[in-house]
Design a protein around this motif. Sequence first.
Motif, mmCIF file in Angstrom:
data_model
loop_
_atom_site.group_PDB
_atom_site.id
_atom_site.type_symbol
_atom_site.label_atom_id
_atom_site.label_comp_id
_atom_site.label_asym_id
_atom_site.label_seq_id
_atom_site.Cartn_x
_atom_site.Cartn_y
_atom_site.Cartn_z
ATOM 1 N N UNK A 137 43.296 76.893 53.610
ATOM 2 C CA UNK A 137 44.114 75.879 52.954
ATOM 3 C C UNK A 137 44.297 76.245 51.495
ATOM 4 N N UNK A 138 45.539 76.289 51.056
ATOM 5 C CA UNK A 138 45.843 76.602 49.669
ATOM 6 C C UNK A 138 46.624 75.434 49.068
ATOM 7 N N UNK A 139 45.936 74.572 48.326
ATOM 8 C CA UNK A 139 46.640 73.436 47.713
ATOM 9 C C UNK A 139 47.780 73.906 46.824
ATOM 10 N N UNK A 140 48.829 73.103 46.725
ATOM 11 C CA UNK A 140 49.994 73.501 45.926
ATOM 12 C C UNK A 140 49.705 73.451 44.428
ATOM 13 N N UNK A 141 50.606 74.049 43.670
ATOM 14 C CA UNK A 141 50.555 74.025 42.214
ATOM 15 C C UNK A 141 50.641 72.584 41.713
ATOM 16 N N UNK A 142 49.854 72.279 40.706
ATOM 17 C CA UNK A 142 49.951 70.999 40.013
ATOM 18 C C UNK A 142 50.037 71.271 38.515
ATOM 19 N N UNK A 197 52.690 82.066 38.637
ATOM 20 C CA UNK A 197 54.061 82.569 38.770
ATOM 21 C C UNK A 197 55.015 81.432 39.145
ATOM 22 N N UNK A 198 56.206 81.450 38.572
ATOM 23 C CA UNK A 198 57.197 80.403 38.856
ATOM 24 C C UNK A 198 57.481 80.295 40.356
ATOM 25 N N UNK A 199 57.513 81.417 41.055
ATOM 26 C CA UNK A 199 57.813 81.408 42.492
ATOM 27 C C UNK A 199 56.727 80.714 43.307
ATOM 28 N N UNK A 200 55.504 80.607 42.766
ATOM 29 C CA UNK A 200 54.404 79.979 43.502
ATOM 30 C C UNK A 200 54.213 78.515 43.132
ATOM 31 N N UNK A 201 55.130 77.936 42.378
ATOM 32 C CA UNK A 201 55.015 76.547 41.955
ATOM 33 C C UNK A 201 55.692 75.576 42.918
ATOM 34 N N UNK A 202 56.474 76.104 43.853
ATOM 35 C CA UNK A 202 57.106 75.232 44.839
ATOM 36 C C UNK A 202 56.044 74.714 45.806
ATOM 37 N N UNK A 203 56.246 73.512 46.309
ATOM 38 C CA UNK A 203 55.265 72.892 47.203
ATOM 39 C C UNK A 203 54.993 73.747 48.440
#
Length: 123
Positions: A35-40, A107-113
Amino acid sequence: MWRWPALLTAREEETWSCSWCHAATHVGGEWFEISRPPYLPPEMRWEKAVADGLPSDVSHAFGIVDGTLCGIQEAGMSPSDYGWLTQRESACAACRKTADAIDARWPQAMRREEARVSVARRL
């Protein structure tokens, strides 16, 4: 990566965090899930640190085991049930600076949910 301490159980779940961007990955559990929680953003990402040796007039962000983002180490330090709010006057300026630096590393690309997802092992 550094591993958070965990109690050993039959359904142990390990939590690993990147020492550079602090992204967490949870591995294991009953269904052996990754499980990899999203960017906050910083104002939603950190908990307030709690320890007997911390001053009550300054709010510090819990960063790693027994430590704040600004580097204060106290045995038994833990995250509280409350978020650490970067915009409050009592927020530690050094913790805020570190939180901003860590945030800039994502990274900006990894900030999406959907960029960080969970994967369950197929039986």
